[in-house]
Design a protein around this motif. Structure first.
Motif, mmCIF file in Angstrom:
data_model
loop_
_atom_site.group_PDB
_atom_site.id
_atom_site.type_symbol
_atom_site.label_atom_id
_atom_site.label_comp_id
_atom_site.label_asym_id
_atom_site.label_seq_id
_atom_site.Cartn_x
_atom_site.Cartn_y
_atom_site.Cartn_z
ATOM 1 N N ASP A 1 0.622 -1.208 0.004
ATOM 2 C CA ASP A 1 0.026 0.004 0.146
ATOM 3 C C ASP A 1 0.824 1.324 -0.016
ATOM 4 N N LYS A 2 1.247 1.735 -1.240
ATOM 5 C CA LYS A 2 2.343 2.835 -1.403
ATOM 6 C C LYS A 2 1.808 3.975 -0.793
ATOM 7 N N ASP A 3 0.257 4.514 -0.963
ATOM 8 C CA ASP A 3 -0.156 5.776 -0.644
ATOM 9 C C ASP A 3 -0.608 5.568 0.776
ATOM 10 N N GLY A 4 -0.596 4.523 1.520
ATOM 11 C CA GLY A 4 -0.895 4.504 3.015
ATOM 12 C C GLY A 4 -2.578 4.961 3.188
ATOM 13 N N ASN A 5 -3.209 4.480 2.367
ATOM 14 C CA ASN A 5 -4.677 4.564 2.389
ATOM 15 C C ASN A 5 -5.560 3.421 3.039
ATOM 16 N N ASN A 6 -4.833 2.418 3.510
ATOM 17 C CA ASN A 6 -5.512 1.164 3.619
ATOM 18 C C ASN A 6 -6.254 0.403 2.620
ATOM 19 N N LEU A 7 -5.917 0.999 1.260
ATOM 20 C CA LEU A 7 -6.803 0.385 0.431
ATOM 21 C C LEU A 7 -5.564 -0.136 -0.775
ATOM 22 N N LEU A 8 -5.784 -1.372 -1.262
ATOM 23 C CA LEU A 8 -4.508 -1.838 -2.291
ATOM 24 C C LEU A 8 -5.315 -1.972 -3.650
ATOM 25 N N THR A 9 -4.666 -0.865 -4.445
ATOM 26 C CA THR A 9 -5.499 -0.846 -5.785
ATOM 27 C C THR A 9 -4.760 -1.674 -6.973
ATOM 28 N N PHE A 10 -5.272 -1.857 -7.719
ATOM 29 C CA PHE A 10 -4.514 -2.884 -8.707
ATOM 30 C C PHE A 10 -3.119 -2.424 -9.160
ATOM 31 N N GLU A 11 -3.194 -0.998 -9.381
ATOM 32 C CA GLU A 11 -1.876 -0.726 -9.795
ATOM 33 C C GLU A 11 -0.790 -0.716 -8.944
ATOM 34 N N GLU A 12 -0.958 -0.586 -7.647
ATOM 35 C CA GLU A 12 -0.217 -0.834 -6.481
ATOM 36 C C GLU A 12 0.302 -2.302 -6.222
ATOM 37 N N TRP A 13 -0.430 -3.184 -6.632
ATOM 38 C CA TRP A 13 -0.452 -4.593 -6.754
ATOM 39 C C TRP A 13 0.574 -4.787 -7.747
ATOM 40 N N ALA A 14 0.232 -4.531 -8.859
ATOM 41 C CA ALA A 14 0.731 -4.683 -10.362
ATOM 42 C C ALA A 14 2.035 -4.179 -10.297
ATOM 43 N N ALA A 15 2.614 -3.074 -9.541
ATOM 44 C CA ALA A 15 3.888 -2.264 -9.517
ATOM 45 C C ALA A 15 4.629 -3.355 -8.541
ATOM 46 N N ALA A 16 4.213 -3.617 -7.566
ATOM 47 C CA ALA A 16 5.041 -4.363 -6.853
ATOM 48 C C ALA A 16 5.380 -5.878 -7.313
ATOM 49 N N THR A 17 4.311 -6.451 -8.002
ATOM 50 C CA THR A 17 4.697 -7.688 -8.393
ATOM 51 C C THR A 17 5.533 -7.831 -9.750
ATOM 52 N N GLY A 18 5.386 -6.679 -10.536
ATOM 53 C CA GLY A 18 6.244 -6.370 -11.681
ATOM 54 C C GLY A 18 7.746 -6.240 -11.263
ATOM 55 N N GLU A 19 7.885 -5.440 -10.088
ATOM 56 C CA GLU A 19 9.123 -5.070 -9.610
ATOM 57 C C GLU A 19 9.865 -6.661 -9.221
ATOM 58 N N ARG A 20 8.690 -7.433 -8.395
ATOM 59 C CA ARG A 20 9.572 -8.663 -7.912
ATOM 60 C C ARG A 20 9.697 -9.508 -9.167
ATOM 61 N N PHE A 21 8.976 -9.791 -10.159
ATOM 62 C CA PHE A 21 9.161 -10.594 -11.460
ATOM 63 C C PHE A 21 10.418 -9.944 -11.998
ATOM 64 N N ALA A 22 10.596 -8.618 -12.110
ATOM 65 C CA ALA A 22 11.663 -8.357 -12.906
ATOM 66 C C ALA A 22 12.961 -8.726 -11.906
ATOM 67 N N GLY A 23 12.954 -8.511 -10.795
ATOM 68 C CA GLY A 23 14.241 -8.689 -9.969
ATOM 69 C C GLY A 23 14.415 -10.203 -9.991
ATOM 70 N N ALA A 24 13.401 -11.341 -9.889
ATOM 71 C CA ALA A 24 13.752 -12.579 -10.124
ATOM 72 C C ALA A 24 14.168 -13.082 -11.629
ATOM 73 N N ASP A 25 13.653 -12.221 -12.793
ATOM 74 C CA ASP A 25 14.246 -12.888 -13.965
ATOM 75 C C ASP A 25 15.427 -12.364 -14.297
ATOM 76 N N LYS A 26 16.587 -13.078 -13.761
ATOM 77 C CA LYS A 26 17.970 -12.718 -13.973
ATOM 78 C C LYS A 26 18.326 -12.785 -15.314
ATOM 79 N N ASP A 27 17.928 -13.757 -16.155
ATOM 80 C CA ASP A 27 18.579 -13.755 -17.660
ATOM 81 C C ASP A 27 17.662 -12.705 -18.516
ATOM 82 N N LYS A 28 16.473 -12.038 -17.931
ATOM 83 C CA LYS A 28 15.691 -11.249 -18.674
ATOM 84 C C LYS A 28 14.978 -11.675 -20.112
ATOM 85 N N SER A 29 14.666 -12.994 -19.840
ATOM 86 C CA SER A 29 13.946 -13.760 -20.848
ATOM 87 C C SER A 29 12.362 -13.618 -20.815
#
Length: 155
Positions: free
Chosen positions: A104-132
């Motif tokens: 919850d980046k904006d701290g309003n106790n609501l998780l929007t799809f954008e907040e969830w997708a951004a965190a998931t995307g960052e996590r996926f990009a960090g795990a994809d070491k070979d950038k495949s």
């Protein structure tokens, strides 16, 4: 008529005041007469064991050994915060609070799809070491949450 009400009110308040003083004085006399001991009475000399008395009694009974909690019991006890042998929904979800706050980046106790997708995307990009664009089994294993280190007791 107004004067008579004023006089009656004055007389009634004087009677109440004098009655209160008499009651107060009566209670203070009762309290003065009561005797409160300062210390308990002297129990007398402490008895001493004779020369032939045993030094100590029989050994206490052997206590049963504590059993090691199973993995599931330890896991259950982690969630059962108030130790009432029941895990409530609040207790179950309390461990997820810190993870939710990170998402919850904006701290309003609501998780929007954008907040969830951004965190998931960052996590996926960090795990994809070979950038495949995909995660191999080894890369996927790095996405698991890290377990907190358990401190060894130095008792």
């Amino acid at each position: 008529m107004a004067v008579s009400r004023f006089l009656i009110g004055g007389i009634a308040s004087a009677l109440l005041l004098s009655g209160g003083v008499f009651i107060w004085k009566g209670y203070s006399q009762i309290a003065e007469e009561a005797v409160i001991p300062d210390a308990p009475p002297d129990p007398g000399p402490i008895p001493v064991a004779g020369a032939g008395a045993p030094k100590r009694g029989a050994a206490p009974p052997e206590l049963p050994a504590a059993k090691d909690a199973s993995r599931e019991e330890r896991r259950f006890n982690r969630y059962d915060r108030d130790r009432n042998e029941v895990v409530s929904r609040v207790e179950m979800m309390s461990t997820r609070t810190a993870a939710f706050r990170k998402l919850d980046k904006d701290g309003n106790n609501l998780l929007t799809f954008e907040e969830w997708a951004a965190a998931t995307g960052e996590r996926f990009a960090g795990a994809d070491k070979d950038k495949s664009g995909g995660l191999s089994r080894a890369e996927f294993a790095t996405t698991a949450p890290k377990r907190a280190a358990v401190a060894k007791c130095k008792c």
